[in-house]
Design a protein around this motif. Structure first.
Motif, short mmCIF file in Angstrom:
data_model
loop_
_atom_site.label_atom_id
_atom_site.label_comp_id
_atom_site.label_asym_id
_atom_site.label_seq_id
_atom_site.Cartn_x
_atom_site.Cartn_y
_atom_site.Cartn_z
N GLY A 119 0.80 -1.22 0.00
CA GLY A 119 0.00 0.00 0.00
C GLY A 119 0.83 1.26 0.00
N THR A 120 0.22 2.32 0.46
CA THR A 120 0.82 3.66 0.46
C THR A 120 1.89 3.78 1.55
N LEU A 121 2.51 4.94 1.59
CA LEU A 121 3.54 5.19 2.60
C LEU A 121 3.01 4.97 4.01
N TRP A 122 1.76 5.32 4.24
CA TRP A 122 1.18 5.16 5.58
C TRP A 122 0.78 3.72 5.84
N SER A 123 -0.16 3.20 5.07
CA SER A 123 -0.65 1.84 5.34
C SER A 123 0.41 0.79 5.03
N ASN A 133 3.66 1.03 5.28
CA ASN A 133 4.67 0.99 6.34
C ASN A 133 4.18 0.19 7.54
N ILE A 134 2.91 0.37 7.88
CA ILE A 134 2.35 -0.36 9.02
C ILE A 134 2.31 -1.86 8.73
N LYS A 135 1.77 -2.24 7.57
CA LYS A 135 1.66 -3.66 7.22
C LYS A 135 3.04 -4.29 7.09
N SER A 136 3.96 -3.58 6.45
CA SER A 136 5.31 -4.13 6.27
C SER A 136 6.03 -4.28 7.59
N SER A 137 5.88 -3.30 8.45
CA SER A 137 6.56 -3.35 9.75
C SER A 137 6.07 -4.52 10.59
N ILE A 138 4.75 -4.73 10.57
CA ILE A 138 4.19 -5.84 11.34
C ILE A 138 4.63 -7.17 10.73
N GLY A 139 4.42 -7.33 9.42
CA GLY A 139 4.74 -8.60 8.77
C GLY A 139 6.22 -8.94 8.82
N LEU A 140 7.04 -8.00 8.39
CA LEU A 140 8.48 -8.24 8.40
C LEU A 140 9.00 -8.39 9.82
N GLY A 141 8.44 -7.62 10.75
CA GLY A 141 8.88 -7.72 12.13
C GLY A 141 8.66 -9.11 12.70
N ILE A 142 7.49 -9.68 12.45
CA ILE A 142 7.19 -11.02 12.95
C ILE A 142 8.11 -12.06 12.30
N ILE A 143 8.24 -11.98 10.97
CA ILE A 143 9.05 -12.97 10.24
C ILE A 143 10.52 -12.88 10.65
N LEU A 144 11.07 -11.69 10.63
CA LEU A 144 12.49 -11.51 10.95
C LEU A 144 12.79 -11.88 12.39
N ASN A 145 11.86 -11.58 13.28
CA ASN A 145 12.09 -11.87 14.69
C ASN A 145 12.07 -13.37 14.99
N GLN A 146 11.59 -14.17 14.04
CA GLN A 146 11.64 -15.62 14.17
C GLN A 146 12.93 -16.20 13.60
#
Length: 352
Positions: free
Chosen positions: A205-209, A211-224
């Motif tokens: 999505g856009t810079l706003w949405s 960033n939120i979706k990517s941060s959540i998704g990538l955060g969960i994946i990378l943190n594993q």
């Protein structure tokens, strides 16, 4: 940890997998054959901290531009291929450091062999890409819809197609715009293979949405412990993708380059345009991608330095004047309008 045991793959002068630092990628949105425009964008991505860049090879002219682009830039360049196997070959013959293909839409087995033969000759990695939006009907029918299991099976099927050509210089990319589905696909595939994984939330999505979706998704994946290279896919300036990726990695303590910014919320004690100052500071610190410190922007000169004591450097607003502080200790008072300039002076001289 999965990423510590993945196969090492070299893309130009950048190595991913096997515990190497997670590489940040982005993609140009210029006409690849427009050398000046594409070079300018790649250089801006480099400055922002991008490690690998992808350019579309959608025409013969674009596919033949990679050697010219590499003459004027410094980071590895990946050729993005859809459908036309001849363009993959042209791109590799003209200097592409890696190619991104979907073996399922490249044509016949003979076409795929022709691509792999050139990649094998030049030892060029192949990124196998599968998206939920283009999942083949056979996997939709088999798994009862678009599912994480179906995406993983499709990806492994494409990997086998290349392995059958006696080649294993492979990176896998499995993406979905569904955040939780992406998390599940990466968990599942990490149990099936040791190829390095290119991770991202596609069409986020856009810079706003986005960033939120990517941060959540990538955060969960990378943190594993999963993921060897990432791209934040945003509808916007590609430089913003790199800035977000760097912050995600830094927040997870997976990379240590770049300045972290902390800033307080506004309140009734604030007598400065804190929102504007924080935004300008964010732009300023982007000019120091390899400076590993924490910078604070506080709205209250009374409590600011103490509340931001963990910051290496900071500024705090007041009523007509502000403070510049370091490790919680006040360095000097300056007029409010001079705060940003004084912060820049400190950043320029940091470490001297």
């Amino acid at each position: 940890m999965y990423r510590m045991n993945t196969k090492k793959v070299k893309i130009g002068n950048v190595e991913i997998g096997g515990g190497n630092p997670i590489a940040i990628q982005s993609m140009t949105n210029t006409e690849t054959s427009d050398i000046d425009a594409t070079v300018a964008q790649i250089l801006s991505l480099e400055k922002a901290g991008c490690d690998i860049v992808r350019c579309t090879a959608n025409t013969v002219e674009a596919a033949r531009s990679f050697d010219k682009l590499k003459e004027k830039t410094n980071i590895p360049i990946v050729a993005d291929i859809h459908f036309n196997y001849k363009l993959a070959i042209e791109a590799m013959e003209h200097g592409a450091d890696k190619i991104r293909i979907n073996p399922g839409n490249i044509g016949s087995k003979e076409n795929l062999k022709a691509v792999v033969d050139v990649a094998k000759k030049k030892n060029i990695p192949i990124r196998v890409g599968v998206n939920s939006g283009s999942l083949e009907q056979q996997f939709i029918d088999r798994f009862g819809g678009v599912t994480a299991e179906g995406i993983v099976e499709s990806a492994m099927d494409k990997v086998r197609m290349i392995e059958e050509q006696d080649y294993d210089n492979i990176v896998i990319s499995i993406k979905s715009s569904d955040v939780l589905m992406s998390v599940e696909t990466h968990k599942l595939i990490s149990e099936r293979t040791n190829y390095p994984l290119h991770v991202g939330i596609t069409e986020s999505g856009t810079l706003w949405s986005g960033n939120i979706k990517s941060s959540i998704g990538l955060g969960i994946i990378l943190n594993q412990g999963i993921g060897d290279t990432i791209r934040v896919s945003l509808t916007g300036d590609p430089v913003e993708e790199v800035k977000t990726a760097r912050l995600i990695l830094k927040t997870l303590d997976l990379r240590h380059d770049g300045i972290s910014l902390v800033s307080c919320p506004t309140c009734g004690r604030t007598h400065i345009d804190l929102i504007g100052l924080a935004n300008e500071t964010e732009k300023l610190i982007a000019q120091y991608p390899h400076l590993n410190i924490k910078v604070a922007v506080m709205g209250c000169a009374v409590n600011g330095p103490g509340e931001a004591r963990e910051a290496d450097l900071g500024i705090a607003g007041g009523d007509g004047e502000g403070l510049v502080f370091k490790h919680g200790e006040i360095l000097r008072k300056v007029p409010q309008e001079a705060l940003l300039g004084e912060l820049k002076k400190e950043l320029d001289s940091w470490g001297e």
